[in-house]
Design a protein around this motif. Structure first.
Motif, PDB file in Angstrom:
ATOM      1  N   LEU A 141       0.829  -1.208   0.000  1.00  0.00           N
ATOM      2  CA  LEU A 141       0.000   0.000   0.000  1.00  0.00           C
ATOM      3  C   LEU A 141       0.862   1.256   0.000  1.00  0.00           C
ATOM      4  CD1 LEU A 141      -2.792  -1.121   2.470  1.00  0.00           C
ATOM      5  CD2 LEU A 141      -3.020  -0.769  -0.005  1.00  0.00           C
ATOM      6  N   ARG A 142       1.953   1.245   0.763  1.00  0.00           N
ATOM      7  CA  ARG A 142       2.881   2.393   0.738  1.00  0.00           C
ATOM      8  C   ARG A 142       3.453   2.592  -0.658  1.00  0.00           C
ATOM      9  NH1 ARG A 142       5.132   0.218   5.632  1.00  0.00           N
ATOM     10  NH2 ARG A 142       4.175   1.268   7.373  1.00  0.00           N
ATOM     11  N   LEU A 143       3.825   1.504  -1.295  1.00  0.00           N
ATOM     12  CA  LEU A 143       4.362   1.577  -2.645  1.00  0.00           C
ATOM     13  C   LEU A 143       3.328   2.193  -3.590  1.00  0.00           C
ATOM     14  CD1 LEU A 143       6.637   0.848  -4.676  1.00  0.00           C
ATOM     15  CD2 LEU A 143       5.466  -1.336  -4.979  1.00  0.00           C
ATOM     16  N   LEU A 144       2.103   1.725  -3.511  1.00  0.00           N
ATOM     17  CA  LEU A 144       1.048   2.277  -4.371  1.00  0.00           C
ATOM     18  C   LEU A 144       0.773   3.745  -4.073  1.00  0.00           C
ATOM     19  CD1 LEU A 144      -1.478  -0.701  -4.450  1.00  0.00           C
ATOM     20  CD2 LEU A 144      -0.043   0.123  -6.335  1.00  0.00           C
ATOM     21  N   SER A 145       0.907   4.147  -2.819  1.00  0.00           N
ATOM     22  CA  SER A 145       0.614   5.535  -2.470  1.00  0.00           C
ATOM     23  C   SER A 145       1.727   6.490  -2.881  1.00  0.00           C
ATOM     24  CB  SER A 145       0.328   5.674  -0.973  1.00  0.00           C
ATOM     25  OG  SER A 145       1.512   5.505  -0.223  1.00  0.00           O
ATOM     26  N   THR A 146       2.863   5.965  -3.300  1.00  0.00           N
ATOM     27  CA  THR A 146       3.964   6.833  -3.712  1.00  0.00           C
ATOM     28  C   THR A 146       4.162   6.842  -5.230  1.00  0.00           C
ATOM     29  OG1 THR A 146       5.598   5.075  -3.415  1.00  0.00           O
ATOM     30  CG2 THR A 146       5.213   6.555  -1.539  1.00  0.00           C
ATOM     31  N   VAL A 147       3.257   6.175  -5.957  1.00  0.00           N
ATOM     32  CA  VAL A 147       3.352   6.204  -7.413  1.00  0.00           C
ATOM     33  C   VAL A 147       3.151   7.638  -7.874  1.00  0.00           C
ATOM     34  CG1 VAL A 147       2.247   5.421  -9.544  1.00  0.00           C
ATOM     35  CG2 VAL A 147       2.551   3.822  -7.643  1.00  0.00           C
ATOM     36  N   PRO A 148       4.062   8.162  -8.701  1.00  0.00           N
ATOM     37  CA  PRO A 148       3.915   9.564  -9.126  1.00  0.00           C
ATOM     38  C   PRO A 148       2.651   9.762  -9.949  1.00  0.00           C
ATOM     39  CG  PRO A 148       5.779   8.506 -10.240  1.00  0.00           C
ATOM     40  CD  PRO A 148       5.220   7.519  -9.270  1.00  0.00           C
ATOM     41  N   GLU A 149       2.055  10.929  -9.762  1.00  0.00           N
ATOM     42  CA  GLU A 149       0.859  11.261 -10.520  1.00  0.00           C
ATOM     43  C   GLU A 149       1.251  11.578 -11.955  1.00  0.00           C
ATOM     44  OE1 GLU A 149      -1.685  14.155  -8.729  1.00  0.00           O
ATOM     45  OE2 GLU A 149      -1.343  13.362  -6.730  1.00  0.00           O
ATOM     46  N   PRO A 150       0.407  11.183 -12.908  1.00  0.00           N
ATOM     47  CA  PRO A 150       0.724  11.490 -14.313  1.00  0.00           C
ATOM     48  C   PRO A 150       0.670  12.993 -14.566  1.00  0.00           C
ATOM     49  CG  PRO A 150      -1.451  10.489 -14.140  1.00  0.00           C
ATOM     50  CD  PRO A 150      -0.843  10.470 -12.772  1.00  0.00           C
ATOM     51  N   ALA A 151       1.505  13.450 -15.472  1.00  0.00           N
ATOM     52  CA  ALA A 151       1.503  14.869 -15.852  1.00  0.00           C
ATOM     53  C   ALA A 151       0.199  15.192 -16.555  1.00  0.00           C
ATOM     54  CB  ALA A 151       2.684  15.168 -16.758  1.00  0.00           C
ATOM     55  N   VAL A 152      -0.344  16.366 -16.260  1.00  0.00           N
ATOM     56  CA  VAL A 152      -1.612  16.771 -16.874  1.00  0.00           C
ATOM     57  C   VAL A 152      -1.351  17.580 -18.111  1.00  0.00           C
ATOM     58  CG1 VAL A 152      -3.752  18.013 -16.522  1.00  0.00           C
ATOM     59  CG2 VAL A 152      -2.728  16.769 -14.641  1.00  0.00           C
TER      60      VAL A 152
END
Length: 152
Positions: A141-152
């Protein structure tokens, strides 16, 4: 007629395999369990997390709390209002940067948090006991919560 890939079989495949859907369902189910358990302490699971995020040696800035909770500042501010009205949290300007606000857990807030902690501990232990590998789940879950957000 729907496009060939938009079949009911596709819907079932997404339902059964979508990580986002399963994470959202699990989060809602966990939040409901903690909301019910924490009700005698007068808190929701979100309020417990918010108050706990303020339990530090020095009062944090609003932005720091938003980062810990993975919320935007506006949402944190909205969630703080009922806690401020109850006298559990106080906000004030940061003497080092007047543009920032510091969030203080009041003595009443500490009392409520202290009364909620044993409830949280008990339910948390019960939930962990039913998991095959709670440490691995937390890590994932920590790993998933640190996935960078895609550029808009």
């Amino acid at each position: 007629m729907p496009p060939p890939d938009l079949t009911h079989a596709t819907t079932l495949m997404v339902r059964d395999t979508c990580l986002c859907l399963h994470a959202q369902r699990a989060a809602r189910a966990l939040a409901r369990r903690f909301d019910i358990a924490l009700k005698p302490a007068g808190l929701t699971s979100g309020q417990f997390s918010l108050l706990m995020s303020l339990n530090r040696p020095a009062p944090p800035r609003l932005g720091e709390v938003a980062g810990v909770l993975a919320m935007d500042r506006t949402t944190v501010t909205a969630n703080l209002k009922p806690l401020e009205r109850r006298g559990l949290v106080a906000t004030g300007p940061d003497p080092e940067d007047r543009r920032s606000r510091l969030l203080h857990l009041t003595p009443s807030g500490r009392e409520v948090l202290a009364s909620a902690l044993p409830i949280w501990r008990q339910l948390h232990a019960e939930i962990e006991a039913g998991l095959s590998d709670p440490t691995q789940l937390r890590d994932d879950l920590r790993l998933l919560s640190t996935v960078p957000e895609p550029a808009v």
